[in-house]
Design a protein around this motif. Structure first.
Motif, mmCIF file in Angstrom:
data_model
loop_
_atom_site.group_PDB
_atom_site.id
_atom_site.type_symbol
_atom_site.label_atom_id
_atom_site.label_comp_id
_atom_site.label_asym_id
_atom_site.label_seq_id
_atom_site.Cartn_x
_atom_site.Cartn_y
_atom_site.Cartn_z
ATOM 1 N N VAL A 166 -1.663 2.422 -2.137
ATOM 2 C CA VAL A 166 -0.527 2.487 -1.214
ATOM 3 C C VAL A 166 -0.441 3.872 -0.594
ATOM 4 N N THR A 167 -0.608 4.903 -1.416
ATOM 5 C CA THR A 167 -0.503 6.275 -0.924
ATOM 6 C C THR A 167 -1.580 6.578 0.113
ATOM 7 N N ARG A 208 -0.563 4.913 3.268
ATOM 8 C CA ARG A 208 0.574 5.598 3.857
ATOM 9 C C ARG A 208 0.135 6.922 4.487
ATOM 10 N N ASN A 209 -0.789 7.594 3.832
ATOM 11 C CA ASN A 209 -1.258 8.886 4.321
ATOM 12 C C ASN A 209 -2.277 8.766 5.447
ATOM 13 N N ASN A 210 -2.543 7.552 5.884
ATOM 14 C CA ASN A 210 -3.511 7.303 6.951
ATOM 15 C C ASN A 210 -4.915 7.764 6.582
ATOM 16 N N HIS A 219 6.657 1.671 3.812
ATOM 17 C CA HIS A 219 6.444 3.093 4.045
ATOM 18 C C HIS A 219 5.720 3.383 5.356
#
Lengths: 284, 490
Positions: free
Chosen positions: A67-68, A71-73, A91
């Motif tokens: 997920v991170t 989210r961080n592209n 997010h």
């Protein structure tokens, strides 16, 4: 030494120009991590051919890491579980679910029990389970945590920690299967496709473990893409990715998920998962 | 004897640990733990070096992260050590080293993601704090005389280089090379959260029960640590430091907007972010403290106290293995190997292995902490005892142990044990990530729920707890007048 350190910093911070136009995707590590790279490299090759861009697969260690990264592209596309997909889309405004496996529209969780518990196949939840040890899969898993916890709370009317003498998080579905098979935990809950895969592969002694209950159906795994890919990779890119996923019909590729094929999915399909997440206090 | 403050303190700690043991959960829950252990042993006896095709890469990355992280940490630590008289620097250093490498890694993963910088900073930051403190202590022990006789107008840097630095140099080198060994352990363990080091593959191999690969990875790791002295030479060091940054791998590109998002949104408590005001924040904090922080603190303290006493007991039992007063040449060598294996296995790794073998309870954690830390203290204590000269007619065997050696090494023993206290607590917290309900368990849960505001509060609490224990240990050392020599510091 100082020069070495400066150089180190320069190298570390240098933007990797080569990867600017690479389309990167990841997948939640829901089962055998040693096979993740092999499983998804073929998918990367397939997508690369279909989309005519460099496609890279990056393995991660946890659901949250997937997920991170999304989210961080750092990844633009991901094969998420039901709940991790909801978390990711919460997010990243504009992101959308593209496709789910045919099986994911009507997914179930299996509750399994070690033979020593005396529980019978298909007998369902019972008070005999109270005081036993129980393991979920990963903390962020839909079929290994979210839905089983929801049904446990619904039946026993209390948090699982009160029902069972010990509640653990095995980390992934195949580990849940082997922990219950070895008797480390008496009970466990896991993704039914992983279970059937492991049984078919002969990794599980079905004399030692049985499925005591399966949950009602709910939507699970899906491909989710970031909303800003069209800007970066050209108009209609997300739609092309969706088409490529839906067109994937090579049994060898599909076996790595394992799914029989992909069908379109939308964010709304997962509203029920979102509600359960909120009810369990896992989403704000 | 009962009047001695040292004895009373020791007995107090033992009593406390026994009380703690009543609240702790020590059950072995696996069906057949010996069978699993047998399979692991088979893996070590018949390692499968071919199964792990990425073995070379794992090894290279482990070394690269350790060299860059420790190198950066030592450099920054040295600068900070020169300013260590400042309260701000001291407090800052105490704070950054109170947070474990793995927690740092989890923090950086949120905004740097799987970029090498995450792993490098996770090692460099806490290590800089530790280096600053120990370097400063080493400088304090140098003779101030040479600097007083410097001619007027000598430059500060030159003065430093020719007076304090030159005296302290051997000690600095000694300590730094010890830290490099720690750095290799840290680097390997960072694999558990996704860095491409040994731990990464070890975790995957374990999860699948591929004990052949597990054996191969473990053996490689031991060989790496055991041969450290052979290949880390002062002359080769610049070469290693220059090469290491290029061997970190590329990871995923950093997106800098994530960094500002992290500091301006992610770590802002949810009620404040959603405009619920101070009232909402109070309720949020209270809930977090009651449902997660307190149970986490309780379990962390329980486990720490039990592990501390067992560590001490183990060290006292094991140090004769390498003490010349008790062993011969062959026995001593075997004892040495035993202790090297014990102390070079990271607690986290050991706990992870034992957890797979015995199932989840505090037992694997206590045993892991005691084995690793007990091994370290026993090693240092054995060395210490070798400096003792006993009378020609000193008794032998048990009498020698009880009446001659133990009374003489007990002071240094307690000093070392108190020094490890904070380290044991820091490790205890981190073992929560493996599923034991210490603070790390709740930190990990918060991160899995992508709630970084909560994770950060819990990490801060962990840091404060560690600082508290550190202060307590220092007070106890002072009260018991235990002299503590930095040069034998693990």
């Amino acid at each position: 030494m100082i020069r070495g350190l400066m150089l180190a910093l320069a190298v570390l911070l240098a933007p990797s120009l080569a990867s600017a136009e690479t389309f990167v995707f990841t997948a939640i590590p829901d089962e055998d991590e040693t096979r993740l790279q092999q499983r998804f490299q073929k998918v990367a090759d397939y997508l690369s051919e279909e989309l005519e861009v460099d496609v890279h697969f990056v393995p991660v260690k946890s659901y949250a890491a997937a997920v991170t990264a999304f989210r961080n592209n750092q990844v633009q596309l991901a094969w998420f579980g039901g709940f991790s997909g909801v978390q990711a889309r919460e997010h990243v405004p504009g992101s959308r679910a593209l496709a789910q496996g045919v099986e994911d529209a009507e997914f179930v969780t299996y509750f399994i029990a070690h033979e020593s518990t005396g529980l019978k196949a298909g007998e369902g939840f019972s008070d005999a389970m109270r005081g036993m040890t129980f393991t979920f899969g990963s903390k962020g898993s839909t079929s290994g945590r979210l839905m089983p916890e929801y049904y446990l709370r619904e039946h026993f009317g209390e948090p699982p920690e009160d029902t069972f003498s010990r509640v653990g998080f095995s980390g992934n579905h195949s580990r849940t299967a082997s922990l219950v098979a070895s008797g480390a935990y008496q009970l466990g809950a896991l993704n039914y496709t992983v279970w059937e895969n492991e049984v078919a592969a002969g990794n599980i002694d079905t004399d030692q473990v049985t499925v005591v209950w399966e949950t009602p159906q709910y939507p699970d795994y899906q491909w989710t893409i970031r909303g800003d890919v069209d800007e970066r990779f050209g108009d209609g890119f997300a739609d092309r990715v969706q088409q490529a996923l839906l067109d994937m019909n090579d049994p060898e590729l599909l076996a790595s998920f394992p799914r029989s094929g992909f069908i379109p999915a939308s964010n709304e399909d997962y509203a029920v998962i979102r509600e359960v997440g909120q009810e369990l206090g896992l989403l704000d | 004897m009962w009047q001695s403050a040292t004895v009373r303190t020791s007995l107090g700690f033992i009593a406390l640990a026994i009380v703690c043991a009543f609240f702790a959960d020590f059950q072995i829950s696996t069906h057949d733990p010996w069978q699993e252990l047998g399979r692991l042993m088979m893996g070590l006896v018949i390692p499968d070096f071919l199964a792990v095709d990425f073995l070379g890469e794992a090894l290279l990355r482990t070394l690269a992260f350790a060299f860059v992280g420790v190198g950066l940490g030592a450099f920054v630590g040295l600068l900070l050590a020169l300013a260590f008289h400042s309260t701000w620097v001291r407090t800052g250093c105490a704070f950054v080293r109170a947070i474990h490498e793995l927690f740092w890694a989890l923090i950086f993963l949120q905004f740097f993601g799987l970029h090498p910088l995450t792993g490098v900073l996770a090692i460099a930051i806490p290590y800089a704090g530790i280096f600053a403190k120990v370097y400063a202590e080493i400088f304090d022990e140098t003779d101030p005389q040479p600097s007083r006789v410097l001619p007027q107008g000598s430059g500060r840097a030159a003065g430093l280089a020719f007076t304090r630095l030159s005296q302290a140099w051997p000690h600095l080198v000694n300590y730094t090379s010890y830290r490099l060994e720690c750095g290799l352990r840290s680097s390997a363990v960072l694999g558990f959260v996704g860095m491409p080091t040994l731990g990464y593959y070890l975790e995957s191999a374990f999860a699948q029960g591929l004990y052949g690969s597990v054996g191969a990875l473990l053996i490689l790791f031991y060989v790496l640590i055991a041969t450290l002295r052979l290949w880390v030479r002062p002359r080769l060091l610049p070469f290693y430091l220059l090469a290491a940054p290029f061997l970190l791998g590329s990871g995923l590109p950093i997106v800098w907007s994530n960094v500002s998002r992290f500091f301006t949104q992610d770590i802002v408590p949810a009620p404040l972010r959603n405009g619920e005001g101070i009232g909402g924040f109070g309720a949020w904090l209270l809930d977090l403290l009651a449902t997660q922080a307190l149970p986490g603190i309780w379990n962390t303290l329980l486990l720490t106290q039990i592990a501390l006493v067992i560590t001490g007991a183990l060290a006292m039992v094991l140090f004769p293995l390498i003490s010349r007063h008790f062993t011969g040449r062959v026995g001593g060598t075997l004892g040495h190997i035993t202790l090297v294996v014990m102390r070079s296995t990271p607690e986290y790794l050991l706990a992870f292995i034992l957890l797979q073998l015995w199932g989840p309870s505090m037992l694997p954690a206590v045993v892991a902490l005691a084995l690793h830390n007990g091994g370290i203290i026993a090693h240092l204590l054995g060395q210490r005892s070798n400096q003792l000269t006993l009378r020609q007619d000193a008794p032998h065997g048990l009498d020698r142990y009880v009446y001659e050696v133990t009374p003489r090494v007990y002071g240094p023993f307690l000093a070392l044990l108190f020094y490890r206290w904070e380290i044991i607590m820091r490790e205890t917290a981190i073992l929560g990530i493996l599923g034991i309900a210490t603070l790390g368990f709740y930190v990990d849960s918060a991160i899995q729920e992508i709630r970084f505001d909560r994770a950060l509060v819990l990490i801060l609490i962990t840091a404060l707890l560690n600082i508290g224990v550190d202060v307590l240990a220092r007070r106890l050392r002072a009260r018991l007048r235990l002299r503590h020599n930095v040069n034998c510091e693990p």
